[in-house]
Motif scaffolding. Structure first.
Motif, PDB file in Angstrom:
ATOM      1  N   ASN A 125       0.863  -1.173   0.000  1.00  0.00           N
ATOM      2  CA  ASN A 125       0.000   0.000   0.000  1.00  0.00           C
ATOM      3  C   ASN A 125       0.908   1.234   0.000  1.00  0.00           C
ATOM      4  OD1 ASN A 125      -1.582   2.252   0.782  1.00  0.00           O
ATOM      5  ND2 ASN A 125      -3.036   0.925   1.833  1.00  0.00           N
ATOM      6  N   PHE A 126       1.090   1.836  -1.158  1.00  0.00           N
ATOM      7  CA  PHE A 126       2.046   2.927  -1.309  1.00  0.00           C
ATOM      8  C   PHE A 126       1.737   4.096  -0.385  1.00  0.00           C
ATOM      9  CE2 PHE A 126       3.553   6.855  -3.341  1.00  0.00           C
ATOM     10  CZ  PHE A 126       4.910   6.579  -3.360  1.00  0.00           C
ATOM     11  N   LYS A 127       0.479   4.475  -0.291  1.00  0.00           N
ATOM     12  CA  LYS A 127       0.114   5.635   0.522  1.00  0.00           C
ATOM     13  C   LYS A 127       0.507   5.425   1.987  1.00  0.00           C
ATOM     14  CE  LYS A 127      -3.830   8.567   1.753  1.00  0.00           C
ATOM     15  NZ  LYS A 127      -5.272   8.773   1.578  1.00  0.00           N
ATOM     16  N   SER A 128       0.192   4.284   2.544  1.00  0.00           N
ATOM     17  CA  SER A 128       0.542   3.986   3.935  1.00  0.00           C
ATOM     18  C   SER A 128       2.048   3.905   4.121  1.00  0.00           C
ATOM     19  CB  SER A 128      -0.085   2.669   4.376  1.00  0.00           C
ATOM     20  OG  SER A 128      -1.481   2.757   4.314  1.00  0.00           O
ATOM     21  N   TRP A 129       2.709   3.254   3.192  1.00  0.00           N
ATOM     22  CA  TRP A 129       4.155   3.106   3.264  1.00  0.00           C
ATOM     23  C   TRP A 129       4.835   4.473   3.187  1.00  0.00           C
ATOM     24  CZ3 TRP A 129       8.241   3.980  -0.184  1.00  0.00           C
ATOM     25  CH2 TRP A 129       9.464   3.382   0.161  1.00  0.00           C
ATOM     26  N   LEU A 130       4.364   5.330   2.296  1.00  0.00           N
ATOM     27  CA  LEU A 130       4.932   6.671   2.143  1.00  0.00           C
ATOM     28  C   LEU A 130       4.697   7.503   3.403  1.00  0.00           C
ATOM     29  CD1 LEU A 130       6.359   8.767   0.389  1.00  0.00           C
ATOM     30  CD2 LEU A 130       4.114   9.352  -0.577  1.00  0.00           C
ATOM     31  N   TYR A 131       3.528   7.350   3.996  1.00  0.00           N
ATOM     32  CA  TYR A 131       3.240   8.073   5.243  1.00  0.00           C
ATOM     33  C   TYR A 131       4.256   7.691   6.323  1.00  0.00           C
ATOM     34  CZ  TYR A 131       0.979   9.644   9.494  1.00  0.00           C
ATOM     35  OH  TYR A 131       0.734  10.246  10.706  1.00  0.00           O
ATOM     36  N   VAL A 132       4.500   6.401   6.490  1.00  0.00           N
ATOM     37  CA  VAL A 132       5.449   5.928   7.501  1.00  0.00           C
ATOM     38  C   VAL A 132       6.857   6.406   7.166  1.00  0.00           C
ATOM     39  CG1 VAL A 132       6.506   3.856   8.505  1.00  0.00           C
ATOM     40  CG2 VAL A 132       4.031   3.963   8.176  1.00  0.00           C
ATOM     41  N   LEU A 133       7.240   6.332   5.903  1.00  0.00           N
ATOM     42  CA  LEU A 133       8.556   6.815   5.475  1.00  0.00           C
ATOM     43  C   LEU A 133       8.702   8.294   5.804  1.00  0.00           C
ATOM     44  CD1 LEU A 133      11.211   6.257   3.784  1.00  0.00           C
ATOM     45  CD2 LEU A 133       9.939   7.191   1.858  1.00  0.00           C
ATOM     46  N   SER A 134       7.679   9.076   5.543  1.00  0.00           N
ATOM     47  CA  SER A 134       7.706  10.517   5.803  1.00  0.00           C
ATOM     48  C   SER A 134       7.809  10.799   7.296  1.00  0.00           C
ATOM     49  CB  SER A 134       6.456  11.190   5.230  1.00  0.00           C
ATOM     50  OG  SER A 134       6.354  10.956   3.850  1.00  0.00           O
ATOM     51  N   ARG A 135       7.007  10.100   8.065  1.00  0.00           N
ATOM     52  CA  ARG A 135       7.039  10.284   9.522  1.00  0.00           C
ATOM     53  C   ARG A 135       8.412   9.929  10.079  1.00  0.00           C
ATOM     54  NH1 ARG A 135       3.878   6.015  12.378  1.00  0.00           N
ATOM     55  NH2 ARG A 135       5.878   5.039  12.113  1.00  0.00           N
ATOM     56  N   ASN A 136       8.973   8.816   9.646  1.00  0.00           N
ATOM     57  CA  ASN A 136      10.287   8.396  10.126  1.00  0.00           C
ATOM     58  C   ASN A 136      11.366   9.396   9.728  1.00  0.00           C
ATOM     59  OD1 ASN A 136       9.141   6.163  11.286  1.00  0.00           O
ATOM     60  ND2 ASN A 136       9.788   4.752   9.692  1.00  0.00           N
ATOM     61  N   PHE A 137      11.270   9.925   8.524  1.00  0.00           N
ATOM     62  CA  PHE A 137      12.220  10.936   8.080  1.00  0.00           C
ATOM     63  C   PHE A 137      12.170  12.143   9.016  1.00  0.00           C
ATOM     64  CE2 PHE A 137      13.111  14.896   5.890  1.00  0.00           C
ATOM     65  CZ  PHE A 137      14.365  14.656   5.339  1.00  0.00           C
ATOM     66  N   CYS A 138      10.971  12.617   9.302  1.00  0.00           N
ATOM     67  CA  CYS A 138      10.808  13.791  10.171  1.00  0.00           C
ATOM     68  C   CYS A 138      11.349  13.523  11.564  1.00  0.00           C
ATOM     69  CB  CYS A 138       9.334  14.193  10.253  1.00  0.00           C
ATOM     70  SG  CYS A 138       8.671  14.804   8.696  1.00  0.00           S
ATOM     71  N   LEU A 139      11.035  12.363  12.105  1.00  0.00           N
ATOM     72  CA  LEU A 139      11.512  12.031  13.448  1.00  0.00           C
ATOM     73  C   LEU A 139      13.037  11.958  13.493  1.00  0.00           C
ATOM     74  CD1 LEU A 139       8.839   9.369  14.467  1.00  0.00           C
ATOM     75  CD2 LEU A 139       9.072  11.715  15.337  1.00  0.00           C
TER      76      LEU A 139
END
Length: 189
Positions: free
Chosen positions: A76-90
């Motif tokens: 699920n690209f949208k969910s995966w991208l959300y997690v990638l984005s959140r992890n990047f920010c953290l």
């Protein structure tokens, strides 16, 4: 400069991910990412609270996406991208806090930066003391603390690198941090 083609509504995210993985075509990835840029920007803005920093992060996440998408199985690209984005920010927030491990207070490693530029001698002395105190830790604590705080590895990454159990890693980091604080307070001026 090439323009990003419009995403063909008949092409699913999964199809575009597969097409990008097969071809490595950045236009395909750009077409896929374009629809999710507002989502990524929103995630970044939530963490950074600064529009310009968030815009920069959107581009940095795209750059990470170029390699990461090739190496991960994405259902699920949208969910995966959300997690990638959140992890990047953290990770970025953690990096910004990381470098002032020398100011001793209750938050020790996560403390705020020193405020005066004329504190260079004090900062250097504290760094030397920190290095000496790190050497007094047990081998497990030393490894875990260095990987977690200085190399910004998460608990699971520390466990992977060292081979220690995840619960042990957490314990080594917590005890190492406490022992460092005690050592520095005892040996500091």
């Amino acid at each position: 400069m090439a323009t990003i083609p419009e995403k063909n509504s008949s092409l699913s995210d999964e199809h575009l991910v597969a097409k990008y993985k097969k071809s490595g075509d950045l236009q395909v990835l750009g077409s896929l990412y374009k629809d999710y840029m507002p989502l990524v920007y929103g995630v970044c803005l939530k963490y950074f609270k600064e529009p310009e920093l968030s815009k920069d992060a959107v581009m940095q996440i795209f750059e990470q996406l170029i390699e990461k998408l090739k190496n991960h199985e994405v259902k699920n690209f949208k969910s995966w991208l959300y997690v990638l984005s959140r992890n990047f920010c953290l990770m970025e927030l953690r990096k910004s806090k990381k470098m002032n491990i020398v100011n001793i207070d209750d938050n020790f490693v996560e403390s705020a930066p020193l405020l005066h530029h004329d504190d260079n001698d004090t900062k250097e002395a504290q760094l030397v003391l920190m290095e000496k105190c790190i050497e007094t830790l047990t081998e497990e604590q030393k490894w875990s603390v260095k990987l977690f705080y200085l190399q910004q590895k998460c608990y699971t990454q520390v466990a992977d690198v060292t081979g220690y159990d995840l619960k042990k890693v957490k314990s080594y980091i917590q005890n190492g941090k406490r022992n460092l604080k005690i050592c520095i307070e005892k040996n500091g001026e």
